[in-house]
Design a protein around this motif. Structure first.
Motif, PDB file in Angstrom:
ATOM      1  N   MET A 219      -3.533  -0.278  -7.892  1.00  0.00           N
ATOM      2  CA  MET A 219      -3.298  -1.645  -8.359  1.00  0.00           C
ATOM      3  C   MET A 219      -3.434  -2.647  -7.216  1.00  0.00           C
ATOM      4  O   MET A 219      -4.010  -3.732  -7.382  1.00  0.00           O
ATOM      5  CB  MET A 219      -1.919  -1.746  -9.000  1.00  0.00           C
ATOM      6  N   LEU A 220      -2.919  -2.270  -6.063  1.00  0.00           N
ATOM      7  CA  LEU A 220      -3.004  -3.146  -4.888  1.00  0.00           C
ATOM      8  C   LEU A 220      -4.455  -3.332  -4.456  1.00  0.00           C
ATOM      9  O   LEU A 220      -4.906  -4.463  -4.209  1.00  0.00           O
ATOM     10  CB  LEU A 220      -2.173  -2.554  -3.749  1.00  0.00           C
ATOM     11  N   LEU A 221      -5.202  -2.240  -4.378  1.00  0.00           N
ATOM     12  CA  LEU A 221      -6.607  -2.337  -3.983  1.00  0.00           C
ATOM     13  C   LEU A 221      -7.411  -3.133  -5.011  1.00  0.00           C
ATOM     14  O   LEU A 221      -8.246  -3.970  -4.644  1.00  0.00           O
ATOM     15  CB  LEU A 221      -7.201  -0.942  -3.805  1.00  0.00           C
TER      16      LEU A 221
ATOM     17  N   VAL B  73       5.476  -4.736   0.571  1.00  0.00           N
ATOM     18  CA  VAL B  73       4.053  -5.058   0.580  1.00  0.00           C
ATOM     19  C   VAL B  73       3.404  -4.543   1.859  1.00  0.00           C
ATOM     20  O   VAL B  73       2.348  -3.912   1.830  1.00  0.00           O
ATOM     21  CB  VAL B  73       3.822  -6.571   0.420  1.00  0.00           C
ATOM     22  N   ASP B  74       4.028  -4.810   2.990  1.00  0.00           N
ATOM     23  CA  ASP B  74       3.462  -4.376   4.269  1.00  0.00           C
ATOM     24  C   ASP B  74       3.351  -2.857   4.347  1.00  0.00           C
ATOM     25  O   ASP B  74       2.354  -2.322   4.850  1.00  0.00           O
ATOM     26  CB  ASP B  74       4.324  -4.898   5.424  1.00  0.00           C
ATOM     27  N   VAL B  75       4.366  -2.162   3.850  1.00  0.00           N
ATOM     28  CA  VAL B  75       4.343  -0.700   3.865  1.00  0.00           C
ATOM     29  C   VAL B  75       3.214  -0.182   2.971  1.00  0.00           C
ATOM     30  O   VAL B  75       2.467   0.732   3.339  1.00  0.00           O
ATOM     31  CB  VAL B  75       5.700  -0.129   3.403  1.00  0.00           C
ATOM     32  N   ALA B  76       3.065  -0.790   1.798  1.00  0.00           N
ATOM     33  CA  ALA B  76       2.012  -0.355   0.873  1.00  0.00           C
ATOM     34  C   ALA B  76       0.625  -0.615   1.448  1.00  0.00           C
ATOM     35  O   ALA B  76      -0.274   0.220   1.311  1.00  0.00           O
ATOM     36  CB  ALA B  76       2.171  -1.070  -0.473  1.00  0.00           C
ATOM     37  N   VAL B  77       0.452  -1.762   2.072  1.00  0.00           N
ATOM     38  CA  VAL B  77      -0.845  -2.076   2.674  1.00  0.00           C
ATOM     39  C   VAL B  77      -1.152  -1.105   3.807  1.00  0.00           C
ATOM     40  O   VAL B  77      -2.293  -0.645   3.959  1.00  0.00           O
ATOM     41  CB  VAL B  77      -0.879  -3.531   3.174  1.00  0.00           C
ATOM     42  N   LYS B  78      -0.149  -0.766   4.602  1.00  0.00           N
ATOM     43  CA  LYS B  78      -0.349   0.192   5.696  1.00  0.00           C
ATOM     44  C   LYS B  78      -0.822   1.540   5.158  1.00  0.00           C
ATOM     45  O   LYS B  78      -1.761   2.153   5.706  1.00  0.00           O
ATOM     46  CB  LYS B  78       0.956   0.358   6.480  1.00  0.00           C
ATOM     47  N   ARG B  79      -0.199   1.997   4.079  1.00  0.00           N
ATOM     48  CA  ARG B  79      -0.591   3.280   3.477  1.00  0.00           C
ATOM     49  C   ARG B  79      -1.992   3.196   2.877  1.00  0.00           C
ATOM     50  O   ARG B  79      -2.781   4.145   2.970  1.00  0.00           O
ATOM     51  CB  ARG B  79       0.427   3.678   2.410  1.00  0.00           C
TER      52      ARG B  79
ATOM     53  N   LYS C 279      -5.861   5.197   3.997  1.00  0.00           N
ATOM     54  CA  LYS C 279      -6.775   5.935   3.122  1.00  0.00           C
ATOM     55  C   LYS C 279      -8.133   5.254   2.997  1.00  0.00           C
ATOM     56  O   LYS C 279      -9.175   5.923   2.983  1.00  0.00           O
ATOM     57  CB  LYS C 279      -6.153   6.084   1.736  1.00  0.00           C
ATOM     58  N   VAL C 280      -8.135   3.920   2.903  1.00  0.00           N
ATOM     59  CA  VAL C 280      -9.358   3.189   2.595  1.00  0.00           C
ATOM     60  C   VAL C 280     -10.118   2.759   3.837  1.00  0.00           C
ATOM     61  O   VAL C 280     -11.348   2.712   3.843  1.00  0.00           O
ATOM     62  CB  VAL C 280      -9.026   1.962   1.710  1.00  0.00           C
ATOM     63  N   ASP C 281      -9.391   2.430   4.922  1.00  0.00           N
ATOM     64  CA  ASP C 281     -10.028   1.873   6.119  1.00  0.00           C
ATOM     65  C   ASP C 281     -10.078   2.817   7.314  1.00  0.00           C
ATOM     66  O   ASP C 281     -11.082   2.920   8.010  1.00  0.00           O
ATOM     67  CB  ASP C 281      -9.301   0.582   6.545  1.00  0.00           C
ATOM     68  N   GLN C 282      -8.962   3.482   7.591  1.00  0.00           N
ATOM     69  CA  GLN C 282      -8.828   4.248   8.829  1.00  0.00           C
ATOM     70  C   GLN C 282      -9.938   5.285   9.048  1.00  0.00           C
ATOM     71  O   GLN C 282     -10.471   5.399  10.162  1.00  0.00           O
ATOM     72  CB  GLN C 282      -7.452   4.933   8.874  1.00  0.00           C
ATOM     73  N   PRO C 283     -10.360   6.016   8.005  1.00  0.00           N
ATOM     74  CA  PRO C 283     -11.398   7.044   8.250  1.00  0.00           C
ATOM     75  C   PRO C 283     -12.807   6.471   8.402  1.00  0.00           C
ATOM     76  O   PRO C 283     -13.740   7.233   8.663  1.00  0.00           O
ATOM     77  CB  PRO C 283     -11.309   7.930   6.991  1.00  0.00           C
ATOM     78  N   PHE C 284     -12.963   5.149   8.242  1.00  0.00           N
ATOM     79  CA  PHE C 284     -14.293   4.562   8.223  1.00  0.00           C
ATOM     80  C   PHE C 284     -14.432   3.474   9.298  1.00  0.00           C
ATOM     81  O   PHE C 284     -13.455   2.823   9.671  1.00  0.00           O
ATOM     82  CB  PHE C 284     -14.590   3.978   6.847  1.00  0.00           C
TER      83      PHE C 284
ATOM     84  N   LYS D  74     -16.164   0.533   9.261  1.00  0.00           N
ATOM     85  CA  LYS D  74     -16.040  -0.840   8.780  1.00  0.00           C
ATOM     86  C   LYS D  74     -14.687  -1.030   8.118  1.00  0.00           C
ATOM     87  O   LYS D  74     -14.337  -0.303   7.183  1.00  0.00           O
ATOM     88  CB  LYS D  74     -17.154  -1.160   7.794  1.00  0.00           C
ATOM     89  N   LYS D  75     -13.918  -2.008   8.582  1.00  0.00           N
ATOM     90  CA  LYS D  75     -12.598  -2.286   8.024  1.00  0.00           C
ATOM     91  C   LYS D  75     -12.722  -3.384   6.969  1.00  0.00           C
ATOM     92  O   LYS D  75     -13.382  -4.403   7.191  1.00  0.00           O
ATOM     93  CB  LYS D  75     -11.619  -2.715   9.116  1.00  0.00           C
ATOM     94  N   LEU D  76     -12.071  -3.162   5.828  1.00  0.00           N
ATOM     95  CA  LEU D  76     -12.202  -4.086   4.704  1.00  0.00           C
ATOM     96  C   LEU D  76     -10.911  -4.839   4.376  1.00  0.00           C
ATOM     97  O   LEU D  76     -10.959  -5.895   3.744  1.00  0.00           O
ATOM     98  CB  LEU D  76     -12.664  -3.325   3.459  1.00  0.00           C
ATOM     99  N   ILE D  77      -9.783  -4.310   4.762  1.00  0.00           N
ATOM    100  CA  ILE D  77      -8.492  -4.968   4.491  1.00  0.00           C
ATOM    101  C   ILE D  77      -8.013  -5.624   5.769  1.00  0.00           C
ATOM    102  O   ILE D  77      -7.861  -4.962   6.804  1.00  0.00           O
ATOM    103  CB  ILE D  77      -7.448  -3.960   3.980  1.00  0.00           C
TER     104      ILE D  77
END
Length: 244
Positions: free
Chosen positions: A176-178, A210-216, A220-225, A227-230
């Motif tokens: 939902m956040l993404l 919110v900050d904790v959810a964004v960090k998690r 998953k979405v940014d750290q392994p790649f 290009k950072k999107l968030i």
């Protein structure tokens, strides 16, 4: 037909559109169901036409200014999928699939083709009229069900996220956040906005949910790649895109 339900629906329709009868096309090959729908919707205050085949239904939908279509899937001539596909190529009006096909893949397919709602037979006539009313009041306001940005793909209906073809498994809240960030890409969303839309809660400045959810989510979405999107927007919140 339940007379009390029909009277209630007719009264509610009159309140929504006083003095105006809105037009509906029913495309249904089963004689009993088609006649039932035509009679009930007329008694609820609508102008109703009935087509018995997909071919006739598509022709009528393209030739007349209907404000909503109720569409079966299993039809002679063109089936409902074909009618929906051809209709969306020419017109943008609310469509409700009304069908006995209740498999989740059928529902997903119907919505992906552009239907606004999907109701399975046997159905409640009162529920159908309420859905008709909602769509007619709302008009055609259809959110995208698929997003693609850079190497990220987000499929809303299948609740699937990938980057560079790699599946990313998210919790419901993370998805939902993404989804919120992606569909509002380029906007700086405050923590209050995010908390309100994802958690349906009033934001408390002492709460770091919110900050904790964004960090998690970033893990998953940014750290392994590469290009950072968030991205963090200082003193405001977060944004999704090429950069803050």
């Amino acid at each position: 037909m339940d007379r009390a339900n029909v009277e209630q629906c007719r009264d509610e329709q009159t309140q929504v559109e006083p003095g105006r009868a809105m037009s509906i096309l029913v495309i249904e090959d089963d004689p009993k169901t088609g006649d039932y729908l035509k009679k009930g919707l007329k008694e609820s205050g609508y102008v109703v036409d009935l087509a018995r085949t997909g071919t006739d239904g598509l022709h009528m939908a393209l030739e007349h200014p209907y404000e909503l279509v109720i569409l079966d899937v299993m039809l002679p001539g063109l089936d409902g999928w074909e009618v929906m596909r051809a209709l969306r190529a020419k017109r943008d009006l609310p469509v409700i699939f009304l069908t006995a096909r209740d498999h989740v893949n059928d529902r997903i397919h119907g919505l992906q083709l552009g239907a606004d709602d999907y109701l399975v037979k046997p159905f409640s006539f009162t529920e159908l009229v309420l859905r008709v009313r909602m769509l007619l009041r709302r008009g055609v306001v259809r959110e995208a069900d698929f997003f693609e940005f850079a190497d990220l793909k987000l499929d809303v209906l299948r609740r699937k996220v990938t980057r560079q073809g790699v599946d990313i498994v998210l919790t419901n809240k993370e998805f939902m956040l993404l989804h919120l960030l992606v569909k509002r890409q380029g906007e700086a969303l405050s923590r209050m906005q995010i908390a309100s839309e994802v958690w349906d809660m009033n934001f408390d400045s002492d709460t770091n949910v919110v900050d904790v959810a964004v960090k998690r989510l970033r893990a998953k979405v940014d750290q392994p790649f590469e290009k950072k999107l968030i991205h963090t927007v200082r003193s405001i919140g977060y944004t999704f895109g090429d950069g803050a």
